[in-house]
Write an enzyme that holds these catalytic residues in place. Structure first.
Site, PDB file in Angstrom:
ATOM      1  CD  GLU A  26      -3.092  -1.011   2.184  1.00 43.06           C
ATOM      2  OE1 GLU A  26      -3.032  -0.150   3.075  1.00 43.06           O
ATOM      3  OE2 GLU A  26      -4.024  -1.831   2.096  1.00 43.06           O
ATOM      4  CD  GLU A  71      -3.669  -5.801   3.276  1.00 42.24           C
ATOM      5  OE1 GLU A  71      -4.525  -5.094   3.858  1.00 42.24           O
ATOM      6  OE2 GLU A  71      -2.442  -5.567   3.325  1.00 42.24           O
TER       7      GLU A  71
HETATM    8  O1  AHR Z   1      -5.095  -5.685   7.225  1.00 37.75           O
HETATM    9  C1  AHR Z   1      -4.986  -4.531   7.991  1.00 37.75           C
HETATM   10  C2  AHR Z   1      -4.286  -3.401   7.251  1.00 37.75           C
HETATM   11  O2  AHR Z   1      -5.083  -2.963   6.198  1.00 37.75           O
HETATM   12  C3  AHR Z   1      -2.977  -3.749   6.572  1.00 37.75           C
HETATM   13  O3  AHR Z   1      -1.897  -3.667   7.424  1.00 37.75           O
HETATM   14  C4  AHR Z   1      -2.868  -2.715   5.512  1.00 37.75           C
HETATM   15  O4  AHR Z   1      -2.132  -3.152   4.411  1.00 37.75           O
HETATM   16  C5  AHR Z   1      -4.303  -2.366   5.187  1.00 37.75           C
HETATM   17  O5  AHR Z   1      -4.516  -1.000   5.181  1.00 37.75           O
END
Ligand code: AHR
Length: 502
Positions: free
Chosen positions: A189, A305
């Site tokens: 990210e 994610e």
């Molecule tokens: O999964 C929780 C967080 O969400 C992670 O660390 C990040 O990559 C995202 O913003």
């Protein structure tokens, strides 16, 4: 009277024709449902690692300190690829802190989640854990505050066979053979201003190209995942981020990552389950950007994610308690991934235990959240080929566009000639009678139906009470007419029809 007579045939027709239709055709293939779509994520965050998978001294743990009850639930879930060590955590992490004798490892301030990191769990523990649960390890380098040297040395530590400095450190730490870690993330990210070491797309691309080059020079067999869009805020040019990163890393990276968390803050089920509009759009625009830059090296999407996340913050260590409607959302995500199976080749639910996770632990045991069950069931379709479906169903308006109440995907297993039809009925109130029509091969008239439906959309589980929001499974013999049959999908339900062809 005359008017009534004219309308009669139409009324009779409506009475026979169900309001919804789904057509399936084993010849209309999208791509293989990659086993890596059933991945998960283990970040140093709250009780994900410490107290989740790693609980030293707990009688429930094995000699490595790994919770046996958690491993059993995770193995059953069929986690195929495990991403580590973050997440936001990775952007401030020095992997060298997490190797060597445990008692000599430094404790550090952890700035992504404002915690104290003991480093008692590190690279060797993670790789041993991945091996024990049978998951492919996937390491995300520090693309925030880290350097290209940190990244290439990490690859050398895990994968080098010769006697180099870092390979010999691995041997000293008890692992003679290279781990052969295949999947590596080029940061997390980096498009997000919340990220330590956040960069512009151009600066990130420069860093990632150099990191990829150096890491590949250490081990040319590794697969690399570039950090794609995660920030969809107003006025954020997330498509521009992806275009720049893809243009720079096409020919270097094998995947570009996408992240999406959804929420039901408005307490509007149909809107919540209509998030597929966004997920499909993120996938399709990213796929178009990949196509726009020709290269002989294929590039895919790693949705590394994804989940529902909105009730908890860092204060509560992200310990979401999931309910029945969140379980329905799992079907929506997988339907989107299956419907884009030609381009989405990795997906990691975020996360695995305690932190926005399907499993919650305490010192004495664990319970399975309602979201656990659809993930497990969709996972049985790994290796099948995803099929295009044609769906006609009543619609509703979302974002000024009509959306089918029925959200559908289908897969085909050529070995046993069976077809899975995955159907989410997003309607809060309408049961939908549907005709399922098969195009190629004869339906055998034998089917199994897996279904999750529950009156109370907000129903949750807790310790000692986790057998409520669970699926039902039954064998049925639908009446086949012209290679089709009728099925009633109840309001707010997720159904997987497992059909056999003769
Ligand atoms: O999964 C929780 C967080 O969400 C992670 O660390 C990040 O990559 C995202 O913003």
């Amino acid at each position: 009277m005359r008017r009534f007579l004219i309308l009669l045939p139409f009324v009779a027709l409506c009475a026979q024709t169900p309001p919804a239709r789904i057509k399936i055709d084993i010849d209309r293939q999208i791509g293989e449902v990659d086993a890596l779509l059933f991945g998960n994520f283990a970040e140093h965050l709250g009780r994900m690692i410490y107290g989740g998978i790693f609980d030293e001294g707990n009688p429930l743990s094995d000699s490595d300190g790994f919770r046996k009850d958690v491993m059993e639930a995770v193995r059953k879930l069929g986690v195929s690829i495990l991403r580590y060590p973050g997440g936001n955590f990775s952007s401030g992490y020095d992997w060298k802190d997490g190797i060597g004798p445990r008692d000599q490892r430094p404790a550090r301030l952890e700035l992504a989640w404002n915690a104290l990191e003991t480093n008692r769990f590190g690279t060797d523990e993670f790789l041993r854990y991945a091996q024990k649960i049978g998951a492919e390890p996937y390491i995300c380098i520090n693309g925030g505050l880290g350097t290209v040297d940190d990244a290439r040395h990490w690859v050398e530590y895990t994968n080098e066979a010769q006697h180099t400095y870092w390979a010999d450190q691995r041997r000293k730490n008890g692992h003679d053979a290279p781990y052969k870690v295949k999947y590596w993330g080029l940061g997390n990210e980096i498009d997000g201003p919340w990220q330590l070491g956040h960069k512009s797309a151009e600066d990130y691309a420069k860093f990632a190209v150099e990191a990829a080059k150096a890491m590949r020079l250490v081990d040319s067999s590794i697969k690399l995942v570039a950090s794609g869009s995660s920030n969809y805020g107003a006025n954020v040019d997330w498509q521009g981020w992806n275009r720049t990163v893809i243009a720079a890393l096409r020919g270097q990276a094998d995947y570009v990552a996408l992240h999406t968390y959804i929420n039901n803050r408005d307490n509007d089920l149909e809107k919540f389950l209509g998030n597929s509009q966004n997920i499909d759009r993120y996938i399709e625009t990213t796929a178009a950007s990949i196509k726009a830059v020709p290269s002989s090296r294929p590039m895919y999407i790693a949705y590394d994610e994804w989940n529902v996340w909105y009730r908890t913050s860092n204060k509560e260590h992200l310990e979401e308690v999931y309910n029945f409607e969140d379980a329905l959302a799992m079907g929506m995500f997988f339907n989107s991934f299956f419907n884009h199976a030609d381009v989405v080749k990795i997906a990691n639910l975020a996360q695995m235990v305690n932190v926005i996770a399907p499993i919650l632990t305490n010192k004495d045991g664990l319970f399975l959240q309602p979201i656990y069950f659809p993930i497990l069931e969709y996972g049985k379709q790994r290796g099948n080929v995803a099929l295009e479906t044609w769906v006609s169903s009543p619609t509703y308006q979302l974002n000024r566009r009509p959306l089918n109440y029925l959200d559908v995907s289908a897969t085909y297993n050529a070995k046993d000639r069976s077809v899975y039809v995955n159907v989410l009925n997003r309607s809060k109130t309408q049961d939908l009678e549907t005709r399922i029509e098969n195009q190629e091969g004869a339906l055998s008239g034998k089917a199994q139906i897996w279904q999750m439906n529950f009156q109370d959309l907000k129903a949750t589980h807790t310790f000692g009470d986790d057998k409520k929001v669970i699926p039902t499974v039954r064998d049925v013999t639908p009446k086949i007419e012209k290679n089709s049959f009728k099925y009633l999908f109840p309001a707010h339900s997720l159904t997987i029809l497992h059909l056999r062809l003769e």
